[in-house]
Write an enzyme that holds these catalytic residues in place. Structure first.
Site, PDB file in Angstrom:
ATOM      1  N   ASP A  20       0.810  -1.212   0.000  1.00 29.19           N
ATOM      2  CA  ASP A  20       0.000   0.000   0.000  1.00 29.19           C
ATOM      3  C   ASP A  20       0.852   1.274   0.000  1.00 29.19           C
ATOM      4  O   ASP A  20       1.824   1.365   0.744  1.00 29.19           O
ATOM      5  CB  ASP A  20      -0.909  -0.034   1.242  1.00 29.19           C
ATOM      6  CG  ASP A  20      -2.025   0.971   1.152  1.00 29.19           C
ATOM      7  OD1 ASP A  20      -2.225   1.534   0.059  1.00 29.19           O
ATOM      8  OD2 ASP A  20      -2.701   1.191   2.170  1.00 29.19           O
ATOM      9  N   GLU A  23      -2.682  -0.298  -8.768  1.00 27.43           N
ATOM     10  CA  GLU A  23      -3.550   0.832  -8.422  1.00 27.43           C
ATOM     11  C   GLU A  23      -2.697   2.085  -8.443  1.00 27.43           C
ATOM     12  O   GLU A  23      -1.559   2.077  -7.981  1.00 27.43           O
ATOM     13  CB  GLU A  23      -4.157   0.654  -7.021  1.00 27.43           C
ATOM     14  CG  GLU A  23      -4.796   1.942  -6.497  1.00 27.43           C
ATOM     15  CD  GLU A  23      -5.837   1.728  -5.412  1.00 27.43           C
ATOM     16  OE1 GLU A  23      -6.555   0.711  -5.459  1.00 27.43           O
ATOM     17  OE2 GLU A  23      -5.919   2.575  -4.513  1.00 27.43           O
TER      18      GLU A  23
END
Ligand code: ZN
Length: 497
Positions: free
Chosen positions: A166, A275
């Site tokens: 992340d 992402e």
């Protein structure tokens, strides 16, 4: 799976071999050929117990006592588990389910997350950590994925799960995460985004734009200047000023995203989903900027799976959305239209506890989307402490107050400490009310690194050992609290099946 009598693993045999009482996780008991395997817990430690013979039995590291092999739940054994029981290995969201980044900040939350999921058709990222979280908790990507994999085995969860590296910024970080088994990378290009442009007066904007080399300017202008793009009922024009700004704000970030896409073949091969996050910027993402980014990434051949814009309003950790819901709703519709037209999903970051926007997501996004929770499982762990060990809770709360100021270096919050009820005015039975108070939630939320890692003058952890021992002891309560809290997210997101 069926367990044959001869290789049945008995709790009493394990306890005799280990010389101590254990919890045997019934859902973990699995037979593979000649070998039966189970997971047990003793205090903070978990062990794989193997009985029988065969390649899996041989490959596991451990000590053979009587006819049992007692194996530490370590990284090497996790890899053996992955080889023989593929459901314990992180995978991509191949069948396109709605997806949620749950993360497990403590390595203790995943069983509760599994309980919350039940049989719902949701793809969970049980492992999801940023470098910031790894540093603050003293963990590694390997460790985070190990913990999630053991929890998956413990619960017999076979529906597939992912691991998200992340908010990664550097090539090296991405490399490490992929090597550890990450199946999603959230690329944070915020360091390449120029935050000084948004508020510039036009005169200065022209000066800055003039500094961009002419070839680049002409290239972009020929493609986009004053062009109108229409998607169904939505029309957006990339007017001259917006385009100048977007080239200045996002130009370098776009080059970087393209470079990352091209550096790691895992993305093109669909072994890891990419992402792009542009949520850590100074201002909300203008829908026109989103369009420019979408068009540019497509032109450059970057096929992202999800994009996280910065939505209007504030997404602070641990509390509900702050902002204008009507504006959020208007912009959400436009962002979703752009994302849909460019074949990726929207991703909502810091999505835990944002209960007031969930019904809007459910209403306006007519297909799967991605939500990332942010450490709300840590707050539920503090909920366990408040409910079961008032003395520990009081000490941790006091330390959080002392460390709050330091923690604000890492997180943006609007916490008002003066509004938190003093500890001496709160009875033991009322301590859990702190978890219902936004200011107290944020106080506890952002100080986790200090609460977990600070030591006394003798070098012993202030709380870490006591805290994890308690979570181990109260694991069922922790699971129930998580199932309830995360379950409320699913309910409001409209993810009912
Ligand atoms: Zn984010």
């Amino acid at each position: 799976m069926e367990v044959y009598g001869v290789k049945k693993i008995r709790k009493s045999d394990i306890e005799r071999a280990l010389g101590t009482a254990v919890t045997l996780y019934k859902e973990s008991v699995t037979s593979l050929g000649e070998c039966t395997l189970a997971l047990v817990r003793n205090g903070k430690k978990k062990y794989l117990i193997a009985k029988g013979s065969g390649p899996m039995f041989d490959e596991l590291e451990g000590k053979v006592t009587d006819d049992l092999k007692i194996c530490p739940a370590n990284h090497a054994n996790r890899l053996v588990l992955n080889t023989y029981l593929p459901y314990t290995k992180p995978t991509t969201n191949k069948d396109g389910r709605p997806s949620i980044g749950l993360g497990d900040r403590l390595g203790e939350a995943t069983p509760g997350h599994i309980k919350a999921l039940g049989n719902k058709n949701i793809f969970p990222y049980f492992a999801q950590q940023s470098i910031r979280e790894l540093n603050l908790t003293g963990r590694t990507f390997d460790g985070v994925i190990d913990d999630a994999a053991y929890a998956v085995f413990q619960c017999g969860y076979t529906a597939g799960w992912g691991a998200d590296g992340d908010h990664l910024k550097k090539e090296e970080e991405i490399k490490t995460a992929l090597r550890s088994g990450a199946t999603m990378i959230t690329l944070d290009s915020s360091e390449m985004i120029d935050n000084t442009i948004a508020g510039l007066p036009e005169k200065e904007l022209l000066v800055r734009y003039g500094n961009v080399d002419e070839k680049t300017r002409t290239f972009y202008e020929n493609l986009y200047k004053e062009r109108t793009f229409t998607f169904g009922t939505l029309s957006l024009t990339l007017d001259t000023v917006s385009l100048m700004k977007d080239i200045l704000i996002y130009g370098k970030a776009l080059d970087y995203i393209q470079k990352i896409w091209e550096t790691f073949p895992e993305f093109k091969a669909n072994e890891a989903f990419l992402e792009v996050s542009i949520d850590e910027t100074a201002t909300p993402t203008d829908p026109k900027s989103h369009l420019f980014i979408a068009l540019e990434l497509k032109r450059r051949g970057v096929l992202l799976k999800t994009l996280a814009p910065r939505f209007a309003g504030e997404f602070q950790k641990g509390i509900d959305y702050i902002g204008d819901l009507a504006q959020f709703e208007r912009e959400l519709i436009i962002h979703e239209t752009i994302a849909l037209a460019h074949d990726y999903r929207l991703s909502v970051h810091s999505g835990s506890d944002k209960f007031s926007i969930f019904p809007l997501l459910a209403k306006h996004i007519d297909r799967p989307f991605h939500v990332k929770t942010a450490g709300t499982n840590w707050l539920e762990a503090m909920h366990v402490v408040a409910l079961t060990d008032p003395s520990l809770y009081r000490r941790m709360h006091t330390h959080a107050l002392a460390r709050f100021k330091d923690a604000t270096a890492f997180y943006v919050v609007t916490t008002d400490l003066s509004k938190i009820k003093p500890l001496d005015k709160v009875s033991d039975q009322q301590l859990c009310d702190y978890l219902k108070d936004d200011n107290a939630r944020q106080l506890l939320h952002i100080t986790y690194g200090y609460l977990l890692q600070d030591k006394d003058e003798k070098g012993a952890y202030l709380f870490r050992d006591e805290f994890f021992a308690l979570l181990g002891k109260e694991e069922e309560l922790y699971q129930d609290l998580l199932a309830k809290h995360i379950g409320k997210h699913f309910e409001l997101l409209g993810w009912k099946k």
